[in-house]
Design a protein around this motif. Structure first.
Motif, PDB file in Angstrom:
ATOM      1  N   LEU A  79       0.791  -1.200  -0.060  1.00  0.00           N
ATOM      2  CA  LEU A  79       0.003  -0.062  -0.100  1.00  0.00           C
ATOM      3  C   LEU A  79       0.832   1.314  -0.212  1.00  0.00           C
ATOM      4  O   LEU A  79       0.214   2.467   0.013  1.00  0.00           O
ATOM      5  N   GLY A  80       2.261   1.112  -0.381  1.00  0.00           N
ATOM      6  CA  GLY A  80       3.053   2.210  -0.425  1.00  0.00           C
ATOM      7  C   GLY A  80       3.129   3.278   0.722  1.00  0.00           C
ATOM      8  O   GLY A  80       3.604   4.386   0.491  1.00  0.00           O
ATOM      9  N   LEU A  81       3.195   2.656   1.926  1.00  0.00           N
ATOM     10  CA  LEU A  81       3.504   3.537   3.143  1.00  0.00           C
ATOM     11  C   LEU A  81       4.952   4.009   3.165  1.00  0.00           C
ATOM     12  O   LEU A  81       5.251   5.061   3.617  1.00  0.00           O
ATOM     13  N   GLN A  82       6.027   3.379   2.769  1.00  0.00           N
ATOM     14  CA  GLN A  82       7.293   3.899   2.451  1.00  0.00           C
ATOM     15  C   GLN A  82       8.003   3.162   1.113  1.00  0.00           C
ATOM     16  O   GLN A  82       7.674   2.176   0.990  1.00  0.00           O
ATOM     17  N   ASP A  83       8.843   3.871   0.486  1.00  0.00           N
ATOM     18  CA  ASP A  83       9.552   3.257  -0.614  1.00  0.00           C
ATOM     19  C   ASP A  83      10.826   2.454   0.021  1.00  0.00           C
ATOM     20  O   ASP A  83      11.687   2.834   0.459  1.00  0.00           O
ATOM     21  N   LEU A  84      10.523   1.147   0.080  1.00  0.00           N
ATOM     22  CA  LEU A  84      11.420   0.145   0.701  1.00  0.00           C
ATOM     23  C   LEU A  84      12.550  -0.345  -0.286  1.00  0.00           C
ATOM     24  O   LEU A  84      13.409  -1.034   0.186  1.00  0.00           O
ATOM     25  N   THR A  85      12.819   0.555  -1.335  1.00  0.00           N
ATOM     26  CA  THR A  85      13.845   0.276  -2.307  1.00  0.00           C
ATOM     27  C   THR A  85      15.071   1.301  -1.897  1.00  0.00           C
ATOM     28  O   THR A  85      16.107   1.267  -2.402  1.00  0.00           O
ATOM     29  N   VAL A  86      14.742   2.414  -1.203  1.00  0.00           N
ATOM     30  CA  VAL A  86      15.611   3.307  -0.549  1.00  0.00           C
ATOM     31  C   VAL A  86      16.362   2.709   0.714  1.00  0.00           C
ATOM     32  O   VAL A  86      15.921   2.685   1.565  1.00  0.00           O
ATOM     33  N   PRO A  87      17.651   2.481   0.533  1.00  0.00           N
ATOM     34  CA  PRO A  87      18.257   2.026   1.842  1.00  0.00           C
ATOM     35  C   PRO A  87      18.632   3.115   2.767  1.00  0.00           C
ATOM     36  O   PRO A  87      18.562   4.236   2.717  1.00  0.00           O
ATOM     37  N   ASP A  88      19.066   2.610   3.828  1.00  0.00           N
ATOM     38  CA  ASP A  88      19.793   3.477   4.966  1.00  0.00           C
ATOM     39  C   ASP A  88      20.901   4.242   4.366  1.00  0.00           C
ATOM     40  O   ASP A  88      21.740   3.749   3.959  1.00  0.00           O
ATOM     41  N   GLY A  89      20.967   5.394   4.852  1.00  0.00           N
ATOM     42  CA  GLY A  89      22.094   6.438   4.383  1.00  0.00           C
ATOM     43  C   GLY A  89      23.405   6.014   4.791  1.00  0.00           C
ATOM     44  O   GLY A  89      24.475   6.347   4.362  1.00  0.00           O
ATOM     45  N   ILE A  90      23.439   5.377   6.014  1.00  0.00           N
ATOM     46  CA  ILE A  90      24.689   5.029   6.643  1.00  0.00           C
ATOM     47  C   ILE A  90      25.284   3.766   6.439  1.00  0.00           C
ATOM     48  O   ILE A  90      26.643   3.768   5.965  1.00  0.00           O
ATOM     49  N   THR A  91      24.451   2.785   6.142  1.00  0.00           N
ATOM     50  CA  THR A  91      25.068   1.254   6.069  1.00  0.00           C
ATOM     51  C   THR A  91      24.758   0.929   4.449  1.00  0.00           C
ATOM     52  O   THR A  91      25.503  -0.060   4.145  1.00  0.00           O
ATOM     53  N   ASN A 423      32.359  -0.343  17.392  1.00  0.00           N
ATOM     54  CA  ASN A 423      31.337   0.861  17.221  1.00  0.00           C
ATOM     55  C   ASN A 423      31.211   0.867  15.692  1.00  0.00           C
ATOM     56  O   ASN A 423      31.857   1.767  14.841  1.00  0.00           O
ATOM     57  N   ASN A 424      30.389   0.038  14.929  1.00  0.00           N
ATOM     58  CA  ASN A 424      30.389  -0.069  13.533  1.00  0.00           C
ATOM     59  C   ASN A 424      28.694  -0.218  13.424  1.00  0.00           C
ATOM     60  O   ASN A 424      27.958  -1.246  14.136  1.00  0.00           O
ATOM     61  N   PRO A 425      28.077   0.561  12.466  1.00  0.00           N
ATOM     62  CA  PRO A 425      26.686   0.469  12.663  1.00  0.00           C
ATOM     63  C   PRO A 425      25.988  -0.716  11.915  1.00  0.00           C
ATOM     64  O   PRO A 425      24.792  -1.095  12.155  1.00  0.00           O
ATOM     65  N   ASN A 426      27.126  -1.514  11.158  1.00  0.00           N
ATOM     66  CA  ASN A 426      26.496  -2.768  10.768  1.00  0.00           C
ATOM     67  C   ASN A 426      26.052  -3.628  11.682  1.00  0.00           C
ATOM     68  O   ASN A 426      25.370  -4.861  11.491  1.00  0.00           O
ATOM     69  N   PHE A 427      26.771  -3.639  12.819  1.00  0.00           N
ATOM     70  CA  PHE A 427      26.490  -4.573  14.003  1.00  0.00           C
ATOM     71  C   PHE A 427      25.413  -4.342  14.771  1.00  0.00           C
ATOM     72  O   PHE A 427      24.750  -5.125  15.640  1.00  0.00           O
ATOM     73  N   PHE A 428      24.663  -2.960  14.458  1.00  0.00           N
ATOM     74  CA  PHE A 428      23.526  -2.597  15.190  1.00  0.00           C
ATOM     75  C   PHE A 428      22.350  -2.577  14.245  1.00  0.00           C
ATOM     76  O   PHE A 428      21.042  -3.045  14.682  1.00  0.00           O
ATOM     77  N   PHE A 429      22.379  -2.378  13.067  1.00  0.00           N
ATOM     78  CA  PHE A 429      21.222  -2.002  12.179  1.00  0.00           C
ATOM     79  C   PHE A 429      20.489  -3.162  11.889  1.00  0.00           C
ATOM     80  O   PHE A 429      21.057  -4.305  11.465  1.00  0.00           O
ATOM     81  N   ASN A 430      19.265  -3.179  12.236  1.00  0.00           N
ATOM     82  CA  ASN A 430      18.110  -4.303  11.953  1.00  0.00           C
ATOM     83  C   ASN A 430      18.483  -5.482  12.887  1.00  0.00           C
ATOM     84  O   ASN A 430      18.079  -6.403  12.756  1.00  0.00           O
ATOM     85  N   LYS A 431      19.477  -5.178  13.805  1.00  0.00           N
ATOM     86  CA  LYS A 431      19.994  -6.247  14.782  1.00  0.00           C
ATOM     87  C   LYS A 431      19.465  -6.161  16.373  1.00  0.00           C
ATOM     88  O   LYS A 431      18.822  -6.982  16.873  1.00  0.00           O
ATOM     89  N   VAL A 432      20.252  -5.237  16.637  1.00  0.00           N
ATOM     90  CA  VAL A 432      20.118  -5.022  18.240  1.00  0.00           C
ATOM     91  C   VAL A 432      20.007  -3.600  18.604  1.00  0.00           C
ATOM     92  O   VAL A 432      20.191  -2.747  17.414  1.00  0.00           O
ATOM     93  N   ASP A 433      19.364  -3.233  19.802  1.00  0.00           N
ATOM     94  CA  ASP A 433      19.197  -1.753  20.000  1.00  0.00           C
ATOM     95  C   ASP A 433      18.136  -1.146  19.233  1.00  0.00           C
ATOM     96  O   ASP A 433      18.051   0.024  18.649  1.00  0.00           O
ATOM     97  N   MET A 434      17.342  -2.219  19.139  1.00  0.00           N
ATOM     98  CA  MET A 434      15.915  -1.609  18.360  1.00  0.00           C
ATOM     99  C   MET A 434      14.731  -2.074  18.723  1.00  0.00           C
ATOM    100  O   MET A 434      14.555  -2.809  19.758  1.00  0.00           O
ATOM    101  N   LEU A 435      13.554  -1.556  18.253  1.00  0.00           N
ATOM    102  CA  LEU A 435      12.218  -1.910  18.457  1.00  0.00           C
ATOM    103  C   LEU A 435      11.573  -2.202  17.136  1.00  0.00           C
ATOM    104  O   LEU A 435      11.567  -1.523  16.287  1.00  0.00           O
ATOM    105  N   HIS A 436      10.652  -3.234  17.507  1.00  0.00           N
ATOM    106  CA  HIS A 436       9.969  -3.681  16.268  1.00  0.00           C
ATOM    107  C   HIS A 436       8.392  -3.967  16.729  1.00  0.00           C
ATOM    108  O   HIS A 436       8.212  -4.508  17.632  1.00  0.00           O
ATOM    109  N   VAL A 437       7.541  -3.429  15.812  1.00  0.00           N
ATOM    110  CA  VAL A 437       6.144  -3.653  16.031  1.00  0.00           C
ATOM    111  C   VAL A 437       5.250  -4.083  15.084  1.00  0.00           C
ATOM    112  O   VAL A 437       5.577  -3.577  13.820  1.00  0.00           O
TER     113      VAL A 437
END
Length: 445
Positions: A79-91, A423-437
């Motif tokens: 339903l197009g809530l967000q463009d999922l083809t656009v990646p995270d700008g940091i990782t 201290n590498n964002p790849n070890f956190f992104f979508n893995k830990v220190d996150m909240l998912h609903v």
């Protein structure tokens, strides 16, 4: 050959003499499914959200008392809530969970339509045979129904139930439609449609599109050995890749308490998927998991404490494309697959209670897990570079009196990184220190 055909169709003529029910009966069923998903990542790392609608429409045609032809069409529409083809700008990486609502191999495809089930069933006495595209539910290959479209398989399945305490099953699969994809794939082709992680040498794994395997053979026995002792055994023979045996004894101490154990052993078959080491999926000789679980039941409340240890000899590997791992330490939104020398302890509290003057029942499942992972820089023991973490899940299922077809669900997940994480964002992104609903609204008919 003529005798075999006569034996197969004879039950049709015998049962056709029963005029108490129509010889041919059709049944239409389905589910309208709406799924909202949101992931909040640490700090400046990108957050993701998605909203999907769809479900499935299924038709079963019963011919006599023995034969059934079934088909089901599945759909997931973005339903197009967000463009999922656009990646995270940091990782530079995409979402982990939200893209799984759709075809993660083609995120620009806004609508998936999949003929996920098309089968012929034959039932006679204590036997049940199925041929075609279908759902199966096993500890390692299963629908893993946490996305819009479940995982489906193609092949042959036989279930034999000689008595109420025993079940035997046998199957041969030649294709799988992993959830989060838009079609069926050959066995080797399906391995690698999900993220591949790292090889034991530290570089990105290269088995996707390079795994040679034509079929899976499955066998299961679930037998009552004594009055209070049940033994379940599963074996998965994956052509040219690996063999996995899973043993699960269950002992009932009394009406309230149970004790279960599990042992999973894997060994390499053939060349592990490819003759070249750098292209192999299963590049190790073997792996083992040992587990123990205490369970307590009283009325509508179940409490369990489960522990698993993946031994250091080799990574536990089983394609994530094929289903979730039904281990004692499993929690929604994470896996133990891909690790070795891994400890996990999970406490689960499952209860049902009435609210709103008994107009609404809520089933609440709370799980608290502590997962001791190998170092994220140890590629040989930590394929996906998942940090050591604490996992908290709250899963609510709503049963509304008077609206029995409507089944809302709310899942809230938090994963907290433990210890000294580089201290590498790849070890956190979508893995830990996150909240998912997740908020899911199913309407079954």
């Amino acid at each position: 050959m003529r005798k075999i055909v006569i034996l197969l169709i004879l039950p049709l003529f015998l049962h056709s003499q029963d005029t108490s029910r129509p010889f041919v009966q059709g049944q239409l069923s389905g589910q309208w499914r709406n799924y909202f998903m949101h992931t909040a990542n640490k700090g400046d790392l990108k957050d993701f959200r998605a909203l999907a609608t769809g479900g499935h429409l299924k038709y079963r045609l019963n011919v006599g008392n023995n034969f059934t032809v079934g088909a089901a069409l599945y759909n997931s529409t973005n339903l197009g809530l967000q463009d999922l083809t656009v990646p995270d700008g940091i990782t530079g990486r995409l979402s982990r969970y939200e893209e799984g609502q759709f075809d993660r191999l083609d995120l620009e495809n806004d609508a998936i339509f999949l003929l996920g089930e098309l089968y012929l069933e034959y039932k006679i006495k204590k036997h049940h045979f199925t041929l075609g595209r279908m759902k199966i539910n096993t500890p390692m290959i299963n629908p893993q129904d946490g996305r819009m479209i479940p995982t489906l398989v193609q092949g042959f399945w036989h279930r034999y139930k000689p008595n109420p305490g025993s079940t035997f099953q046998f199957g041969i699969l030649n294709a799988i439609a992993p959830r989060s994809t838009g079609g069926f794939f050959g066995i080797g082709e399906s391995i690698g449609t999900y993220p591949v992680g790292r090889s034991i040498f530290g570089a990105e794994s290269r088995y996707a599109g390079n795994t040679e395997s034509d079929y899976i053979i499955l066998f299961n026995s679930d037998v009552k050995l004594m009055e209070n002792l049940q033994l379940g055994i599963w074996n998965y023979y994956v052509d040219n890749v690996f063999n996995t045996v899973y043993v699960k004894p269950r002992y009932r101490l009394n009406e309230a308490w149970t004790l279960e154990a599990e042992w999973l052993h894997q060994n390499k078959l053939g060349n592990g998927g490819n003759a070249l080491d750098e292209l192999q999926y299963f590049g190790q000789p073997s792996s083992d998991i040992l587990g123990l679980q205490w369970g307590y039941t009283h009325n509508k409340t179940n409490i369990s404490l489960g522990y698993d240890y993946i031994l250091p000899g080799g990574q536990f590997l089983f394609p994530r494309e094929w289903g979730r791992e039904d281990l004692f330490s499993f929690q929604k939104r994470e896996r133990s697959e891909g690790t070795a020398k891994n400890h996990a302890l999970v406490l689960t509290y499952d209860t049902t209670f009435p609210v709103l003057k008994n107009d609404l029942d809520i089933r609440s499942i709370v799980s608290l897990g502590r997962h001791w992972k190998p170092s994220v820089i140890d590629a040989e023991r930590n394929k996906y570079a998942i940090p050591d973490y604490t996992h908290i899940n709250l899963d609510l299922f709503f049963n509304i009196k008077g609206l029995t077809n409507l089944k809302p669900e709310l899942l809230v997940t938090s994963k907290i990184g433990n210890g000294d994480i580089p201290n590498n964002p790849n070890f956190f992104f979508n893995k830990v220190d996150m909240l998912h609903v997740d908020f899911i609204l199913n309407y079954n008919f």
